[in-house]
Design a protein around this motif. Structure first.
Motif, PDB file in Angstrom:
ATOM      1  N   LEU A 100       0.830  -1.197   0.000  1.00 30.16           N
ATOM      2  CA  LEU A 100       0.000   0.000   0.000  1.00 30.16           C
ATOM      3  C   LEU A 100       0.871   1.256   0.000  1.00 30.16           C
ATOM      4  CD1 LEU A 100      -2.664  -1.171   2.606  1.00 30.16           C
ATOM      5  CD2 LEU A 100      -2.704  -1.388   0.118  1.00 30.16           C
ATOM      6  N   ALA A 119      -0.105  -5.386   1.393  1.00 32.33           N
ATOM      7  CA  ALA A 119      -1.359  -5.434   0.645  1.00 32.33           C
ATOM      8  C   ALA A 119      -2.363  -6.373   1.292  1.00 32.33           C
ATOM      9  CB  ALA A 119      -1.077  -5.874  -0.788  1.00 32.33           C
ATOM     10  N   GLU A 123      -3.552  -6.324   4.061  1.00 34.72           N
ATOM     11  CA  GLU A 123      -4.512  -5.577   4.883  1.00 34.72           C
ATOM     12  C   GLU A 123      -5.848  -5.398   4.171  1.00 34.72           C
ATOM     13  OE1 GLU A 123      -3.557  -3.853   8.290  1.00 34.72           O
ATOM     14  OE2 GLU A 123      -2.733  -5.840   7.863  1.00 34.72           O
ATOM     15  N   LEU A 124      -5.820  -5.390   2.847  1.00 32.51           N
ATOM     16  CA  LEU A 124      -7.054  -5.208   2.072  1.00 32.51           C
ATOM     17  C   LEU A 124      -7.978  -6.417   2.161  1.00 32.51           C
ATOM     18  CD1 LEU A 124      -5.457  -3.605  -1.102  1.00 32.51           C
ATOM     19  CD2 LEU A 124      -6.784  -2.418   0.645  1.00 32.51           C
ATOM     20  N   TRP A 125      -7.440  -7.549   2.609  1.00 27.43           N
ATOM     21  CA  TRP A 125      -8.240  -8.770   2.722  1.00 27.43           C
ATOM     22  C   TRP A 125      -8.470  -9.196   4.177  1.00 27.43           C
ATOM     23  CZ3 TRP A 125      -5.256  -7.746  -1.472  1.00 27.43           C
ATOM     24  CH2 TRP A 125      -5.873  -7.887  -2.729  1.00 27.43           C
ATOM     25  N   ARG A 168      -8.377  -2.558   6.055  1.00 29.11           N
ATOM     26  CA  ARG A 168      -8.170  -1.428   5.157  1.00 29.11           C
ATOM     27  C   ARG A 168      -9.151  -1.528   3.991  1.00 29.11           C
ATOM     28  NH1 ARG A 168      -3.649   1.831   3.799  1.00 29.11           N
ATOM     29  NH2 ARG A 168      -3.004   1.372   5.933  1.00 29.11           N
ATOM     30  N   ILE A 169      -9.638  -0.404   3.549  1.00 27.53           N
ATOM     31  CA  ILE A 169     -10.452  -0.331   2.334  1.00 27.53           C
ATOM     32  C   ILE A 169      -9.880   0.773   1.466  1.00 27.53           C
ATOM     33  CG2 ILE A 169     -12.692   0.366   1.380  1.00 27.53           C
ATOM     34  CD1 ILE A 169     -14.056  -1.093   3.581  1.00 27.53           C
ATOM     35  N   ALA A 211      -8.365   0.038  -2.436  1.00 25.77           N
ATOM     36  CA  ALA A 211      -7.322  -0.672  -3.161  1.00 25.77           C
ATOM     37  C   ALA A 211      -6.573   0.254  -4.098  1.00 25.77           C
ATOM     38  CB  ALA A 211      -7.945  -1.827  -3.946  1.00 25.77           C
ATOM     39  N   GLU A 267     -13.997   1.016  -5.216  1.00 25.50           N
ATOM     40  CA  GLU A 267     -13.016   1.116  -4.136  1.00 25.50           C
ATOM     41  C   GLU A 267     -12.725  -0.225  -3.482  1.00 25.50           C
ATOM     42  OE1 GLU A 267     -16.081   2.412  -4.360  1.00 25.50           O
ATOM     43  OE2 GLU A 267     -16.731   3.206  -2.419  1.00 25.50           O
ATOM     44  N   LEU A 325     -11.275  -7.244  -4.003  1.00 25.22           N
ATOM     45  CA  LEU A 325     -11.778  -7.942  -2.812  1.00 25.22           C
ATOM     46  C   LEU A 325     -13.057  -8.706  -3.152  1.00 25.22           C
ATOM     47  CD1 LEU A 325     -11.802  -8.478   0.271  1.00 25.22           C
ATOM     48  CD2 LEU A 325     -13.090  -6.340   0.508  1.00 25.22           C
ATOM     49  N   ARG A 337     -13.785   1.917   7.365  1.00 27.87           N
ATOM     50  CA  ARG A 337     -13.348   0.618   6.845  1.00 27.87           C
ATOM     51  C   ARG A 337     -14.491  -0.397   6.851  1.00 27.87           C
ATOM     52  NH1 ARG A 337     -10.188   1.307  11.136  1.00 27.87           N
ATOM     53  NH2 ARG A 337     -10.359  -0.873  11.807  1.00 27.87           N
TER      54      ARG A 337
END
Length: 237
Positions: A41, A47, A49-51, A73-74, A76, A88, A92, A162
């Motif tokens: 990120l 990265a 954190e996005l999942w 986190r939201i 991408a 956004e 995901l 988030r």
């Protein structure tokens, strides 16, 4: 709603509830992976954190069943599919399996097409909610073959908090959500996915699952299993 010290150290999911809501919080140190090639990120955080799933909260009224996901986190770095309703969310893909009755043999113990996982037979699912940048759709298990789309639901994303909120009309899901079982997993959306049901991006080896909501020991087992078992969470009796 912080984890109690003993709950965090035990690596278990924390349950809380109110008059018309229930919530499941993932333990501290929960696992998450990113798909191969995903860039870090902008702030240097991984990265994955996005999942990473932090919480599922289920609220209900006479009109809607609201499933609210809080992520680590939201936002991408890469946009979602062209024309996506919520770009956004990027790649995901969240699946939520719902067991309405806890009856062995009622529903499906196998995850949706392309996922390659399973649920305990006593927690077989009747409905599954699939959320991605393209929106949200509810699917009904089908003992004769592929799952059947039962309807669609609006998605609202709040990057600051988030959270991802999906409002499923109660006409599609009746009953008492306090008595249901929930299994939540996250994967990466396959950009070449075709058809109505979004599919996860499959790695060269291993499972497509990148994160789930559940006890730490179950997360660790699922992370290395070619056919992961998803834990089903329920309100205590």
């Amino acid at each position: 709603d912080e984890l109690e010290p003993e709950q965090a150290s035990a690596g278990i999911v924390r349950f809380t509830q109110g008059a018309n809501w229930i919530a499941f919080d993932n333990p501290a140190g929960s696992l998450a992976r990113a798909p191969a090639g995903a860039a870090a990120l902008e702030d240097g955080r991984p990265a994955s954190e996005l999942w990473r799933i932090e919480r599922l909260k289920v609220e209900w009224t006479e009109q809607a069943l609201n499933l609210i996901y809080r992520m680590a986190r939201i936002g991408a770095a890469e946009a979602g599919p062209r024309g996506a309703a919520t770009p956004e969310l990027g790649s995901l893909l969240i699946d939520t399996y719902i067991d309405l009755n806890g009856v062995v043999g009622a529903g499906s113990a196998v995850t949706l097409e392309g996922r390659g996982g399973f649920l305990p037979s006593r927690d077989a699912w009747e409905y599954a909610l699939v959320v991605s940048a393209s929106g949200a759709a509810l699917y009904r298990s089908n003992p004769l073959g592929r799952s059947i789309e039962a309807g669609r639901a609006p998605v609202t994303v709040d990057a600051e908090s988030r959270t991802i909120r999906v409002a499923v009309p109660r006409a599609l899901l009746r009953g008492n959500p306090m008595r249901w079982g929930y299994a939540v997993s996250a994967s990466a959306l396959d950009p070449d996915s075709t058809g109505k049901l979004p599919r996860p991006l499959k790695p060269e080896s291993g499972s497509a699952l990148l994160a789930l909501l559940g006890p730490i020991d179950t997360q660790k087992a699922a992370a290395t299993a070619p056919k992961p078992r998803l834990p089903v969470l329920r309100a205590p009796n």
